[in-house]
Design an enzyme around this catalytic site. Structure first.
Site, PDB file in Angstrom:
ATOM      1  N   THR A   1       0.816  -1.216   0.000  1.00  0.00           N
ATOM      2  CA  THR A   1       0.000   0.000   0.000  1.00  0.00           C
ATOM      3  C   THR A   1       0.847   1.263   0.000  1.00  0.00           C
ATOM      4  O   THR A   1       0.458   2.284  -0.583  1.00  0.00           O
ATOM      5  CB  THR A   1      -0.929  -0.022   1.233  1.00  0.00           C
ATOM      6  OG1 THR A   1      -1.781  -1.166   1.111  1.00  0.00           O
ATOM      7  CG2 THR A   1      -1.783   1.217   1.322  1.00  0.00           C
TER       8      THR A   1
ATOM      9  N   SER B   1       2.223  -7.783  -0.431  1.00  0.00           N
ATOM     10  CA  SER B   1       3.112  -8.614   0.396  1.00  0.00           C
ATOM     11  C   SER B   1       2.749 -10.091   0.293  1.00  0.00           C
ATOM     12  O   SER B   1       3.629 -10.955   0.321  1.00  0.00           O
ATOM     13  CB  SER B   1       3.056  -8.150   1.849  1.00  0.00           C
ATOM     14  OG  SER B   1       1.729  -8.223   2.352  1.00  0.00           O
TER      15      SER B   1
ATOM     16  N   ASP C   1       0.206  -6.592   5.098  1.00  0.00           N
ATOM     17  CA  ASP C   1      -0.523  -7.842   5.374  1.00  0.00           C
ATOM     18  C   ASP C   1       0.382  -8.927   5.953  1.00  0.00           C
ATOM     19  O   ASP C   1       0.022  -9.596   6.917  1.00  0.00           O
ATOM     20  CB  ASP C   1      -1.201  -8.367   4.101  1.00  0.00           C
ATOM     21  CG  ASP C   1      -2.427  -7.537   3.726  1.00  0.00           C
ATOM     22  OD1 ASP C   1      -2.774  -6.606   4.488  1.00  0.00           O
ATOM     23  OD2 ASP C   1      -3.034  -7.822   2.679  1.00  0.00           O
TER      24      ASP C   1
END
Ligand code: ASP
Length: 373
Positions: free
Chosen positions: A46, A94, A126
């Site tokens: 992100t 991830s 994550d």
């Protein structure tokens, strides 16, 4: 600030030379002192995400912006604290990375640390806790390794992304976490790789360290470290390094280790299927202090007979499962299931001696302290 220091030194030199005095050497030396070299390795997530609009906090594409652009956006401020270089390892979520990729990431981090004073790795949040613990267990250098990411993409109003990256570079440049192994820096908080876990799918204060608590915080210019991970006690000794030197662990595929979750009346199928498909190890996420349903317990006994090694953890998120020397089943203490899985995987890659693996689970990074007398 670097520019301020430079200007005031020049002014002081002019004044002292004009006054017939020698310029102060300490000031000149300070001026020449090079900034710490920090390598930022980007893997995506992100933090490098691009949103649909400036307010689409959850509607965005992660792994879009190159890490060089992220660092460039922090200029000129970041140039005052570190000499930053960047490397794009990958640019994706991830969860899309494999254990084979992890292996390459360790090599990239160790390589970067040969030329730099510290490394920052940007990842998705994550599975950041798994990235972090893997690096903690495999990186050979005791120089700082800092992981960061964000819960909001780079391009929204109120994003946590630039502040997290800036703080991570700041922490890296401070070199204060030398010998700490890998740490996380998000939301102004510093957490140890072995302990950190993502606890909320959406909030920015998602990372905690369970019962152990955070290591410290960054408050603008101040880096407060209130405690250190247990391995700091071995700083400067051979014992600081873990037994998992990937250069000496066979180049063949690493062992297969899976996780089986227990719940009311859980069936034997998951463990049986893992064992039948060639798993070398299975981590159980048990109820309470590691409990399994009767059917899972039977399946575990059968799998142990067939040579599968188990690590028992709790699904509660906190507390420990202590080892009681059961053949084929190791109590993983306070490791979360996903971290116990990485430790079991690396342990099985390094040895088939169950007692050694048992002792690694009990001691590696475990925050237990012995009085000196
Ligand atoms: N899906 C993203 C990832 O882990 C979430 C994040 O970065 O926060 O890559």
């Amino acid at each position: 600030m670097r520019t301020l220091t430079r200007r005031s030194t020049v002014l002081l030199t002019l004044l002292t030379v004009a006054g017939g005095m020698t310029a102060p050497v300490a000031g000149a030396e300070q001026e020449r002192k090079p900034l710490p070299k920090v390598a930022v390795i980007g893997t995506g997530g992100t933090i490098s995400g691009v949103s649909k609009s400036r307010v689409s906090y959850q509607d965005y594409e992660s792994g879009k912006l190159p890490v060089s652009k992220l660092v460039n956006d922090l200029r000129p401020e970041v140039d005052a604290i570190a000499d930053v270089s960047t490397e794009q390892f990958g640019n994706k979520g991830s969860g899309s990375y494999s254990i084979a990729d992890y292996r390459k990431l360790t090599a990239s981090v160790d390589q970067a640390l040969k030329k730099s004073d510290a490394v920052v790795v940007t990842t998705g949040t994550d599975t950041m806790e798994e990235f972090a613990y893997w690096l903690d267990l495999t990186v050979r250098s005791d120089k700082p390794v800092i992981l960061t990411g964000s819960m909001r993409p780079w391009t929204v109003i109120g994003t946590d992304a630039p502040a997290n990256l800036y703080n991570a570079i700041h922490l890296a440049a401070s070199r204060k976490t030398t010998c700490y192994g890998t740490v996380l820096m998000l939301n102004d908080q510093i957490q140890a790789a072995r302990e950190a876990r993502k606890t909320n799918a959406l909030r920015m204060d998602t990372f905690t360290s369970g019962d152990s608590g955070e290591l410290g915080v960054i408050d603008q210019d101040n880096i407060r470290l209130n405690r250190a991970p247990a391995r700091v006690q071995k700083c400067g000794t051979k014992a600081w390094k873990t037994p998992f030197d990937l250069d000496t662990i066979a180049k063949k595929a690493l062992p297969k280790v899976e996780i089986a979750y227990s719940y009311q009346d859980a069936g034997p199928e998951a463990i049986k299927a893992f064992a039948d498909s060639g798993a070398d190890g299975v981590v159980t996420a048990g109820t309470g202090a590691g409990g399994l349903s009767p059917a899972m317990t039977e399946a575990r006994k059968d799998a142990v007979k067939n040579g599968v090694l188990f690590a028992a953890t709790t699904r509660t998120g906190n507390g420990a499962v202590y080892d009681d020397n059961t053949e084929g089943v190791i109590g993983a203490e306070d490791l979360t299931p996903q971290k116990a899985r990485l430790l079991l995987l690396l342990s099985l890659a390094a040895t088939d001696d169950q007692n050694r693996i048992r002792s690694w689970f009990a001691t590696l990074g475990s925050a237990q302290f012995q009085p000196r007398r």
